[in-house]
Design a protein around this motif. Sequence first.
Motif, mmCIF file in Angstrom:
data_model
loop_
_atom_site.group_PDB
_atom_site.id
_atom_site.type_symbol
_atom_site.label_atom_id
_atom_site.label_comp_id
_atom_site.label_asym_id
_atom_site.label_seq_id
_atom_site.Cartn_x
_atom_site.Cartn_y
_atom_site.Cartn_z
ATOM 1 N N THR A 1 0.806 -1.220 0.000
ATOM 2 C CA THR A 1 0.000 0.000 0.000
ATOM 3 C C THR A 1 0.840 1.271 0.000
ATOM 4 O OG1 THR A 1 -0.135 -0.055 2.430
ATOM 5 C CG2 THR A 1 -1.881 -1.175 1.183
ATOM 6 N N PHE A 2 2.131 1.164 0.310
ATOM 7 C CA PHE A 2 2.960 2.368 0.375
ATOM 8 C C PHE A 2 2.951 3.118 -0.953
ATOM 9 C CE2 PHE A 2 6.990 4.590 -0.229
ATOM 10 C CZ PHE A 2 7.053 5.371 0.914
ATOM 11 N N THR A 3 3.102 2.377 -2.042
ATOM 12 C CA THR A 3 3.124 3.028 -3.353
ATOM 13 C C THR A 3 1.790 3.679 -3.657
ATOM 14 O OG1 THR A 3 4.725 1.398 -4.140
ATOM 15 C CG2 THR A 3 3.525 2.638 -5.808
ATOM 16 N N ALA A 4 0.688 2.975 -3.364
ATOM 17 C CA ALA A 4 -0.634 3.536 -3.658
ATOM 18 C C ALA A 4 -0.874 4.820 -2.863
ATOM 19 C CB ALA A 4 -1.716 2.508 -3.356
ATOM 20 N N VAL A 5 -0.536 4.788 -1.577
ATOM 21 C CA VAL A 5 -0.741 5.978 -0.747
ATOM 22 C C VAL A 5 0.180 7.111 -1.196
ATOM 23 C CG1 VAL A 5 -0.522 6.894 1.594
ATOM 24 C CG2 VAL A 5 -1.555 4.645 1.236
ATOM 25 N N THR A 6 1.425 6.773 -1.512
ATOM 26 C CA THR A 6 2.367 7.798 -1.960
ATOM 27 C C THR A 6 1.917 8.417 -3.279
ATOM 28 O OG1 THR A 6 4.165 6.598 -0.885
ATOM 29 C CG2 THR A 6 4.782 8.263 -2.509
ATOM 30 N N ARG B 1 -9.982 5.153 -6.575
ATOM 31 C CA ARG B 1 -10.880 4.014 -6.816
ATOM 32 C C ARG B 1 -10.107 2.788 -7.280
ATOM 33 N NH1 ARG B 1 -14.302 4.753 -12.012
ATOM 34 N NH2 ARG B 1 -12.207 4.249 -12.806
ATOM 35 N N ASP B 2 -9.189 2.972 -8.213
ATOM 36 C CA ASP B 2 -8.391 1.843 -8.700
ATOM 37 C C ASP B 2 -7.487 1.287 -7.602
ATOM 38 O OD1 ASP B 2 -9.583 2.198 -11.136
ATOM 39 O OD2 ASP B 2 -7.845 3.160 -12.083
ATOM 40 N N SER B 3 -6.977 2.169 -6.744
ATOM 41 C CA SER B 3 -6.120 1.703 -5.650
ATOM 42 C C SER B 3 -6.900 0.826 -4.679
ATOM 43 C CB SER B 3 -5.512 2.904 -4.915
ATOM 44 O OG SER B 3 -4.654 3.635 -5.759
ATOM 45 N N VAL B 4 -8.148 1.199 -4.408
ATOM 46 C CA VAL B 4 -8.982 0.393 -3.514
ATOM 47 C C VAL B 4 -9.262 -0.968 -4.143
ATOM 48 C CG1 VAL B 4 -11.261 0.235 -2.444
ATOM 49 C CG2 VAL B 4 -10.001 2.386 -2.367
ATOM 50 N N ARG B 5 -9.553 -0.969 -5.451
ATOM 51 C CA ARG B 5 -9.795 -2.242 -6.135
ATOM 52 C C ARG B 5 -8.578 -3.155 -6.058
ATOM 53 N NH1 ARG B 5 -12.630 -0.208 -11.795
ATOM 54 N NH2 ARG B 5 -14.637 0.429 -10.902
#
Length: 347
Positions: free
Chosen positions: A91-96, A135-139
């Motif tokens: 998740t680090f990349t998605a949050v960053t 949205r894509d990150s949550v998916r």
Amino acid sequence: MRDLAGGFRYLLAGQRWVFRNGRWLGFGLLPGLVSLALYAAALAGLLYGVDDFVDWATPFASDWSSPWLGIFRGFLTVVVISLGLFLSVITFTAVTLLVGQPFYESLSEQVDRTEGGDVPESGRSFWEDLWISARDSVRLLVRVLLYGILLFALGFIPVIGQTVVPVIGFCVSGFFLTQELTSVALQRRRVDLAEQLVLLRGRRAQALGFGVPLVLVFLIPLVAVFLMPGAVAGATLLARDLVGADSAEDGAEGETEEADSDSHPYGQGNPYGQGHAPGQGQPYGAPGQPYGAGQQPYGQGHAPGQPYAPAQPYAPAPGQGHPYAPGQAYPPAPGQAYGQGYPASYS
């Protein structure tokens, strides 16, 4: 192996690009530093409260005798910490990327600009792009959690759980990490999540060669922060190749279909549809040639370039003569004498 090495070369090329353009290195570090602070606080809280969490989750083991109670809860403590680290890496990349959306968009555009060609723009507003990215990150996070739960369960299998399962876990993490990083450039090209996954599955080895090394080094928090700008740059180079190769394949298919259509006088296939056998003449000869040139429209023995002048008589059907062979007698049909039904000669 070549594709795996190719993916790793994209990663190195992105790091080289960033270090050659030092201003963008500092520009891309800001979102990573913010995310690092958030994740450091979360992991510190996990380490502080993991023992209480394990005790709360296993009340049934409170009456177990020593040393089984300590071994069991110690094992669960290690598993929870490992799972937390696994999720933090994923998740680090998605949050960053969410925190640094405008930063990385600008960095990716600059990579496209320096590499030549068009600099695609999504045409959407900042908030629309942010919403699509979230949205894509949550998916993806849901998918990763499902994989994580499955791999967690498989980890209890002796031998396999300690050898094969961790390797699979790193590969899964590397693939989705590559998807998250390439999404910055692919979203600007209006490539949605489903198509992004299709493109990466078509280059699975390259995706793993790019993402798995990043997963390994991202286990070190400070390294992750400093490599993040170069990872976005390298992912943009990879995305350019993915989209370019896909477009080239579509163009090649279109040219092949057009060539097939142009090679026949009536479009695709044979001039009158199906049924034309190879080697047999066409009713109007070859395209661009006179009637009958190179063909045999009226039986065997037709001389090239002479549309209606057979060089040899027509081969008769059994029991029949040559209807247009002057000077030759008709062979009688079985049971018939000469002159029955046909004259004995034609002259």
